[in-house]
Design an enzyme around this catalytic site. Structure first.
Site, PDB file in Angstrom:
ATOM      1  CB  SER A  13      -0.845  -0.079   1.237  1.00  0.00           C
ATOM      2  OG  SER A  13      -1.348   1.221   1.155  1.00  0.00           O
ATOM      3  CE1 TYR A  73      -3.727  -2.998   5.363  1.00  0.00           C
ATOM      4  CE2 TYR A  73      -3.024  -0.858   4.395  1.00  0.00           C
ATOM      5  CZ  TYR A  73      -3.367  -1.989   4.112  1.00  0.00           C
ATOM      6  OH  TYR A  73      -3.709  -2.888   2.993  1.00  0.00           O
TER       7      TYR A  73
END
Length: 316
Positions: free
Chosen positions: A109, A138
């Site tokens: 990401s 995350y």
């Protein structure tokens, strides 16, 4: 190189990115794509993951499985974000290594890069500054996955590649008003304005942060493209190279799905803005011959049609 008889395991085939990869693999004629629902295989269980891969013997693995969400989910469930994502990716990467599976794509990401990163963001900027606090758990999990792939490549000559996509949208997204990413949340909010007398859209923050978006089918193309490409780098940024502010996206989406509708924007400045700007440097991907092909407005319309199909599910 994948051939049409290669065994391919796709983890996370029901999600936004995984379902797009599955559509593309089928379209390209790959006949032996292995998938399994999470109700039948707990990817956080190392023994079960190892035994599943040992039994099915894939030669290629796409890791599109992850616990994901927007700012609120990332902020409130940091422990879950860390544990589940670390477990899923570690189990798959390590089991692949133990079973001699040398070709693997790991979906990362763009949030792995520092919050106040120089723009556009190059792959080499990883770990050069502090992360955005709202999604640091995350991001840390994803960084661990990147470093795991990189370390196995260096130590054991595996061919594990990490695709770093920018903000992704498209069919099969989650349209929850609080837990989804900002783009599907905007689609839902703008759609709901149609039936409201008071046509006021509330945005978190001040609407000024800039984001780059990529249509999920372009990302799927990138995953299959780089699985079939021999490259020396472990990390490859995937994006369009174009970014707009959140308030500009509101206008773009509204012009596509509710043209000519007038509405007001209210800014809830008690809520976080997130990273001020995030646009990826995609020169490396371009060097290897990959670039995004989808038109933004057409992609929004396709995504909106998908939302309308799911509208009865997302009534919150």
């Amino acid at each position: 190189m994948i051939n049409h008889n290669s065994k391919i395991f796709l983890a996370g085939h029901n999600g936004l990115v995984g379902s797009a990869i599955l559509r593309l693999l089928k379209k390209k004629g790959y006949r032996k794509v292995i998938t399994i629902d999470k109700s039948k295989l707990d990817l956080t269980n190392q023994k079960k993951v190892f035994n599943f891969l040992k039994k099915n013997k894939p030669k290629f693995i796409f890791i599109a499985a992850a616990k994901v969400g927007g700012i609120q989910l990332n902020s409130q469930f940091k422990a879950d974000m860390l544990y589940e994502n670390l477990s899923i990716q570690t189990n798959l990467i390590y089991s692949a290594f133990k079973l001699g599976i040398k070709d693997l794509i790991f979906l990362g990401s763009s949030c792995v890069y520092p919050r106040d990163c120089k723009q556009p963001i190059k792959e080499e900027y990883l770990l050069t500054g502090n992360l955005e606090k709202t999604n640091d758990a995350y991001a840390i999990a994803k960084i661990a996955g990147i470093k795991m792939c990189e370390s196995f490549n260096l130590q054991y000559n595996t061919n594990y590649k990490c695709i770093m996509p920018t903000n992704t949208f498209g069919p099969n997204d989650k349209y929850h008003s609080l837990n989804s990413h900002f783009f599907p949340a905007l689609i839902k909010k703008i759609h709901k304005l149609k039936k409201m007398d008071n046509k006021t859209l509330t945005l978190w923050g001040n609407g000024k942060p800039k984001r780059e978006m990529i249509y999920v089918d372009d990302l799927a193309e990138a995953c299959v493209f780089f699985m079939n490409k021999k490259i020396k780098e472990t990390i490859i940024n995937i994006g369009t190279g174009k970014d707009y502010s959140i308030e500009n996206y509101v206008k773009i989406i509204a012009n596509v799905i509710v043209p000519k509708m007038r509405f007001n924007i209210k800014y809830d400045k008690s809520k976080p803005n997130g990273t001020p700007r995030k646009v990826l440097n995609i020169n490396l991907a371009k060097k290897y011959g990959w670039y995004a092909k989808s038109d933004l407005k057409k992609s929004i319309l396709l995504t909106y049609k998908d939302y309308l199909k799911k509208n009865q599910v997302y009534k919150d």
